[in-house]
Scaffold this active site. Structure first.
Site, mmCIF file in Angstrom:
data_model
loop_
_atom_site.group_PDB
_atom_site.id
_atom_site.type_symbol
_atom_site.label_atom_id
_atom_site.label_comp_id
_atom_site.label_asym_id
_atom_site.label_seq_id
_atom_site.Cartn_x
_atom_site.Cartn_y
_atom_site.Cartn_z
ATOM 1 C CG LEU A 1 1.178 3.685 10.165
ATOM 2 C CD1 LEU A 1 1.502 3.498 11.640
ATOM 3 C CD2 LEU A 1 0.301 2.541 9.666
ATOM 4 N N GLY B 1 -6.320 9.732 5.953
ATOM 5 C CA GLY B 1 -5.506 10.483 6.914
ATOM 6 C C GLY B 1 -4.578 9.583 7.713
ATOM 7 C CB CYS B 2 -5.206 6.420 9.498
ATOM 8 S SG CYS B 2 -6.579 7.077 10.458
ATOM 9 C CB THR B 3 -3.409 4.889 4.998
ATOM 10 O OG1 THR B 3 -4.256 3.980 5.705
ATOM 11 C CG2 THR B 3 -2.506 4.112 4.070
#
Length: 167
Positions: A66, A60-62
């Site tokens: 971001l 989710g972050c990558t």
């Protein structure tokens, strides 16, 4: 403390660990030496966007969180943002590698380690052993926006689209 809200002073004693980007440590396999990133001096007289992610290199972050900040860096700058700071509980080497994996150079986006999610815990915005997903806009030491995701996997309150709308 249960989070920060617009109008609050950003805590003056906040320090993260990071490895500043330099041409000498630009390679993904170059380590660099961790240093202390004092937000009181780094954010002084500046507008900063601080985004907290549960972890570097997580899906989710990558893949979803971001990338929006990276692709909208020019739009953020046009709205007066001096620094985008990305924090996660990972160590400074992992955070540095995460920035390098995206080809980030310089200090427009800094990748900061929040060891043991200390900062996130201090404001009541941790999720287990990690920091929760949230975003703050800090203008010369004053929080002008604070948004924490309520549901797992959500990226609304901390999205670049929301931040751009709030600037």
């Amino acid at each position: 403390m249960s989070g920060l809200k617009a109008g609050d002073r950003f805590p003056e004693d906040v320090a993260f660990n990071y490895i500043p980007w330099t041409p000498e440590n630009a390679s993904l396999i170059s380590c660099g030496k961790p240093q202390v990133y004092q937000t009181a001096s780094a954010f002084a007289g500046k507008k900063a966007v601080l985004i907290s992610t549960p972890g570097a290199f997580t899906p989710g972050c990558t893949q979803r969180h971001l990338p929006g900040f990276i692709s909208n860096l020019t739009a953020l700058k046009a709205k007066g943002v001096d620094t985008v700071a990305v924090i996660a509980y990972n160590d400074a080497w992992v955070m540095s590698a995460w920035g390098k994996a995206y080809g980030i150079e310089g200090d427009d986006i800094v990748f900061l380690s929040d060891p043991e999610a200390r900062f996130s815990r201090s404001i009541g915005w941790a999720s287990g052993t990690r920091g929760a997903r949230y975003a703050l806009v800090v203008d010369d030491g004053v929080v002008t926006y604070a948004g924490k995701e309520e549901g797992a996997g959500e990226i609304v309150a901390s999205s670049v689209e929301t931040i751009l709308a709030k600037l």
